[in-house]
Design a protein around this motif. Structure first.
Motif, PDB file in Angstrom:
ATOM      1  N   VAL A  41       0.772  -1.123  -0.209  1.00 49.66           N
ATOM      2  CA  VAL A  41       0.160  -0.084  -0.264  1.00 49.66           C
ATOM      3  C   VAL A  41       0.734   1.020  -0.238  1.00 49.66           C
ATOM      4  O   VAL A  41       0.465   2.496  -0.214  1.00 49.66           O
ATOM      5  N   PHE A  42       1.986   1.098  -0.248  1.00 51.62           N
ATOM      6  CA  PHE A  42       3.025   2.152   1.005  1.00 51.62           C
ATOM      7  C   PHE A  42       3.891   2.817  -1.023  1.00 51.62           C
ATOM      8  O   PHE A  42       3.618   3.643  -1.200  1.00 51.62           O
ATOM      9  N   VAL A  43       3.781   1.857  -1.793  1.00 53.88           N
ATOM     10  CA  VAL A  43       4.623   1.884  -2.737  1.00 53.88           C
ATOM     11  C   VAL A  43       3.871   1.548  -4.113  1.00 53.88           C
ATOM     12  O   VAL A  43       3.709   0.699  -4.595  1.00 53.88           O
ATOM     13  N   ARG A  44       3.642   2.204  -5.221  1.00 50.41           N
ATOM     14  CA  ARG A  44       3.370   1.954  -6.756  1.00 50.41           C
ATOM     15  C   ARG A  44       3.735   2.944  -8.505  1.00 50.41           C
ATOM     16  O   ARG A  44       4.232   3.871  -7.667  1.00 50.41           O
ATOM     17  N   ALA A  53       4.460   8.043  -3.750  1.00 45.88           N
ATOM     18  CA  ALA A  53       4.741   6.830  -2.561  1.00 45.88           C
ATOM     19  C   ALA A  53       3.625   7.440  -1.334  1.00 45.88           C
ATOM     20  O   ALA A  53       2.934   8.718  -1.547  1.00 45.88           O
ATOM     21  N   THR A  54       2.791   6.836  -1.513  1.00 47.76           N
ATOM     22  CA  THR A  54       2.222   6.941  -0.451  1.00 47.76           C
ATOM     23  C   THR A  54       2.161   6.894   1.248  1.00 47.76           C
ATOM     24  O   THR A  54       2.842   5.787   1.782  1.00 47.76           O
ATOM     25  N   VAL A  55       2.217   8.281   1.943  1.00 52.33           N
ATOM     26  CA  VAL A  55       2.601   8.739   3.133  1.00 52.33           C
ATOM     27  C   VAL A  55       1.832   7.831   4.153  1.00 52.33           C
ATOM     28  O   VAL A  55       1.066   9.285   4.129  1.00 52.33           O
ATOM     29  N   PRO A  56       2.050   7.178   4.775  1.00 51.77           N
ATOM     30  CA  PRO A  56       1.045   6.857   5.720  1.00 51.77           C
ATOM     31  C   PRO A  56       1.232   7.874   7.416  1.00 51.77           C
ATOM     32  O   PRO A  56       0.430   8.216   7.771  1.00 51.77           O
ATOM     33  N   LYS A  57       2.365   8.335   7.722  1.00 51.50           N
ATOM     34  CA  LYS A  57       2.159   8.965   8.813  1.00 51.50           C
ATOM     35  C   LYS A  57       1.856  10.911   8.000  1.00 51.50           C
ATOM     36  O   LYS A  57       2.882  11.553   7.290  1.00 51.50           O
ATOM     37  N   PRO A  58       1.263  12.084   9.186  1.00 51.20           N
ATOM     38  CA  PRO A  58       1.174  13.140   8.545  1.00 51.20           C
ATOM     39  C   PRO A  58       2.655  14.059   8.784  1.00 51.20           C
ATOM     40  O   PRO A  58       3.488  13.628   9.771  1.00 51.20           O
ATOM     41  N   ASP A  59       2.297  15.195   8.120  1.00 45.05           N
ATOM     42  CA  ASP A  59       3.893  16.036   7.988  1.00 45.05           C
ATOM     43  C   ASP A  59       3.163  16.626   9.319  1.00 45.05           C
ATOM     44  O   ASP A  59       2.336  18.401   8.138  1.00 45.05           O
ATOM     45  N   THR A  84       6.055  11.212  -6.966  1.00 42.96           N
ATOM     46  CA  THR A  84       5.110  12.215  -6.705  1.00 42.96           C
ATOM     47  C   THR A  84       4.679  10.803  -4.887  1.00 42.96           C
ATOM     48  O   THR A  84       4.593  10.387  -4.839  1.00 42.96           O
ATOM     49  N   LEU A  85       4.124  12.061  -4.250  1.00 45.31           N
ATOM     50  CA  LEU A  85       3.794  12.070  -2.746  1.00 45.31           C
ATOM     51  C   LEU A  85       1.750  12.484  -2.961  1.00 45.31           C
ATOM     52  O   LEU A  85       2.076  12.903  -2.878  1.00 45.31           O
ATOM     53  N   GLU A  86       1.786  10.591  -1.848  1.00 45.37           N
ATOM     54  CA  GLU A  86       0.435  11.655  -1.949  1.00 45.37           C
ATOM     55  C   GLU A  86      -0.046  11.156  -0.357  1.00 45.37           C
ATOM     56  O   GLU A  86       0.794   9.919   0.506  1.00 45.37           O
ATOM     57  N   GLN A  87      -0.600  12.260   0.302  1.00 44.43           N
ATOM     58  CA  GLN A  87      -0.926  11.864   1.859  1.00 44.43           C
ATOM     59  C   GLN A  87      -1.669  10.812   1.976  1.00 44.43           C
ATOM     60  O   GLN A  87      -2.798  10.312   2.021  1.00 44.43           O
ATOM     61  N   ALA A  88      -1.982   9.234   3.157  1.00 44.17           N
ATOM     62  CA  ALA A  88      -2.888   8.275   2.968  1.00 44.17           C
ATOM     63  C   ALA A  88      -3.506   9.200   4.499  1.00 44.17           C
ATOM     64  O   ALA A  88      -3.755   9.690   4.735  1.00 44.17           O
ATOM     65  N   LEU A  89      -5.160   9.049   3.998  1.00 43.64           N
ATOM     66  CA  LEU A  89      -5.337   9.125   4.838  1.00 43.64           C
ATOM     67  C   LEU A  89      -5.910   8.295   6.155  1.00 43.64           C
ATOM     68  O   LEU A  89      -5.364   6.820   6.270  1.00 43.64           O
TER      69      LEU A  89
END
Length: 680
Positions: A41-44, A53-59, A84-89
């Motif tokens: 779920v973290f990389v595609r 990259a899906t970033v699981p933690k908030p910044d 490309t960075l995507e923030q995880a819900l």
């Protein structure tokens, strides 16, 4: 090599449907697209070859998005700018713990992101080898493509379909060894999202509301512990733009109040001014000076006669993030949607579902960038307020705290009183110590009602001086919560300032005394030596403060040069060992920011209470350091073979202690925080 078990536990496996053969390029049926390569779920890698990259933690300012980009780019053999960075819900079941606290971000994300990216790389290389019918060992991933000495390079987009059809369990996966790293620990790059932030394209909490959202501000308790008694809202509802007045009774430790919901912030503020609210209960005569005196009387009796004895008094502190608290919520019959700068989006989702009696599937939490957090945004009271308002008006509502709200209604770092005593040998070196602490629990976290938990959080004394440490807890008279470094910022401040005084009394050099008391070899000795080499000797009229700290599997030493007569800090040298510094410039930025927090609280920032209310209201009287206060800050990275350590809170305790010790010089010893100012 990564085993099947370790791979599967690194993230949820996406099962790919075979779309081609090993010998030829994948093809898709007319009107369909090739699948993405998504090993977890973290990389595609999508069918266009784009790395996501899906970033699981908030910044919250700690740069976790940049760390994610570096880790993924390293293992997938691309550049940071290509990720490309995507923030995880918020979704704990999908992403694991999403909490940002206890300096855990880098330690939590590194292995899952590296494993996912390395798996994707190895699958792409395997697909290319099969296409070319050559051994995998002859192929290498580089610059977003797979290369072979005798074949035309294949870009990732040409291989995604074939790679997605391969069972990951059939492909050996190896992480890139440290001696081949191009980016981890080496990149001089700034934040991956820096351009978006400085150009205003990045969206923080209050900017992330959907179109048509209403604005709410809250009339908060007039004194500590007060609850709403009566509300006359007629004048508020008469204000143009005011839509509703909502009485708030949030669950748990929330403070309550009366919200005014309007079409604009200005209308909401005018409506709040027009409210007539009476309050009841609480403590309208509370005074922080009395609280401090009560803590001092709670210290246990002193046994024996130490050679040196000192009492330290530490104040309440507010978090003061640059972005005040805010949250947006939209509650409907079928779903609950939240947009907010929070420190634990997955935990928030679970809490809201339980409080509202909804399945988690109906709750969506979208974490936004946060303009600072420092422990405050682990609490969910702004979100609860937004949810309550939205349930009442049936529309999305953004609750905005003003700066005054943020300062006067925070969950504060507890006050504490520390009594330290030391027995000294003939050479003036301490041979025994006692440290008695009286403080309050954290009201926002039940485990911190246990003195043993408070001690475990605060007591990280690293020196070879045996002794006794005790913690006495008194009931907290107001809401208290996590504040950067939690209790360690209080314990270590008192301990290091006390050790500095012992060094001066015995005529010892600050660095030399600590070297004698630290085990050798050790990571703390190494950072202390590195700081000592880098820090210049003080000039005439200047003085030096030194402090060390080990926590979060990281080590730091801070040496400060100050001009005591001018009450001016001139230079701060910090040597830090976090194991592998994933993003070196991010490490430097974290330490610099923490030093400014330390400088601010030592120079004068504190929260006081008079007549039941917090006196300070904003940066005009909760005095954070100005540009003219800021010293030169030099951060030295000391590399070691230790595992990746935490950093966000590490520098505060030693920086504060070293700054106070340097400002004291050979004059009045440190007895509290702020230095040279009445505490409480």
């Amino acid at each position: 090599m990564i085993t099947r078990r370790s791979f599967l536990t690194a993230g949820a496996l996406v099962v790919a449907v075979p779309v081609g053969t090993a010998a030829g390029p994948a093809s898709a049926a007319p009107g369909t697209e090739l699948p993405d390569l998504a090993p977890t779920v973290f990389v595609r890698v999508d069918h266009h070859g784009r790395v996501v990259a899906t970033v699981p933690k908030p910044d919250t300012g700690q740069g976790v998005r940049t760390m994610a980009a570096v880790l993924v780019a390293e293992e997938l053999a691309v550049e940071v700018a290509d990720v490309t960075l995507e923030q995880a819900l918020g979704n704990t079941a999908r992403y694991g713990s999403q909490s940002v606290g206890n300096s855990m971000s880098s330690r939590h994300i590194t292995q899952p992101l590296r494993t996912a990216s390395a798996t994707a790389r190895c699958l792409l290389v395997a697909a290319a080898a099969a296409r070319w019918q050559v051994p995998v060992a002859e192929c290498v991933a580089r610059r977003g493509r797979v290369e072979h000495p005798r074949r035309r390079p294949l870009r990732y987009r040409e291989l995604v379909g074939d790679a997605a059809a391969i069972d990951p369990a059939t492909v050996p996966v190896t992480l890139t060894p440290p001696d081949q790293w191009r980016l981890i620990g080496r990149t001089p790059a700034g934040r991956a999202d820096a351009r978006a932030i400085v150009t205003g394209r990045a969206r923080y909490g209050a900017e992330s509301a959907p179109p048509g959202s209403l604005i709410a501000v809250v009339a908060r308790p007039a004194w500590i512990g007060a609850r709403v008694d009566t509300v006359d809202h007629a004048a508020a509802l008469a204000v143009v733009g005011v839509v509703a007045v909502v009485r708030l009774t949030p669950p748990g430790d929330g403070q309550g109040g009366v919200a005014v919901v309007a079409t604009s912030t200005a209308a909401a503020l005018r409506g709040r001014d027009a409210l007539r609210v009476t309050w009841t209960g609480g403590n309208p005569t509370a005074d922080s000076r009395a609280w401090l005196a009560d803590l001092e009387t709670a210290l246990p009796p002193l046994t024996g006669t130490p050679d040196v004895l000192r009492v330290f008094r530490l104040p309440l502190l507010a978090h003061a993030p640059m972005e005040p608290m805010n949250a947006t919520a939209h509650v409907t019959a079928s779903e609950v949607r939240v947009w907010a700068p929070v420190q634990n989006p997955g935990g928030l989702r679970t809490q809201l579902a339980a409080q509202l009696g909804r399945p988690e599937a109906e709750v969506t939490v979208t974490p936004t960038l946060a303009g600072g957090a420092f422990g405050r945004r682990i609490e969910i009271d702004p979100v609860q307020e937004a949810v309550a308002c939205s349930r009442t008006v049936g529309r999305p509502v953004t609750v905005r705290w003003t700066r005054d709200d943020d300062t006067r209604h925070d969950s504060y770092r507890p006050m504490s009183v520390h009594r330290l005593g030391a027995t000294l040998g003939p050479d003036g070196v301490p041979t025994g110590r006692v440290h008695h602490v009286a403080t309050w629990p954290l009201t926002v976290s039940a485990p911190f009602s246990n003195p043993a938990v408070v001690r475990a959080s605060g007591d990280h004394f690293p020196y070879a001086v045996p002794g006794e440490v005790s913690v006495t807890l008194r009931p907290a008279p107001l809401r208290t919560g996590f504040w950067r470094s939690v209790y360690a910022g209080q314990f270590a401040y008192a301990e290091e300032c006390f050790l500095g005084e012992i060094a001066r009394r015995g005529g010892h050099d600050q660095v030399d005394l600590r070297r004698r008391l630290l085990p050798a070899p050790s990571r703390l000795r190494a950072v202390l030596d590195a700081a000592a080499v880098r820090a210049p000797a003080p000039d005439a009229g200047q003085s030096r403060g030194v402090a060390c700290h080990f926590e979060y599997d990281s080590a730091i030493a801070v040496i400060v040069t100050a001009d005591p007569a001018a009450r001016k800090v001139l230079r701060v040298t910090a040597a830090v060992d976090v194991g592998v510094p994933i993003h070196p410039s991010g490490v430097v930025a974290q330490v610099e920011g923490t030093v400014i927090d330390a400088l601010s609280t030592v120079l004068g920032a504190q929260i006081t209470v008079r007549d039941g209310a917090v006196v300070q209201s904003s940066f005009r009287d909760y005095a954070w350091a100005r540009i003219t206060d800021c010293p030169e800050i030099d951060v030295v990275l000391v590399r070691s073979d230790a595992p990746i350590g935490g950093l966000g809170e590490l520098a505060y305790p030693p920086a504060a202690a070293a700054i106070a010790t340097a400002l004291a010089g050979s004059g009045e010893p440190v007895t509290g925080m702020p230095y040279g100012v009445e505490v409480g």
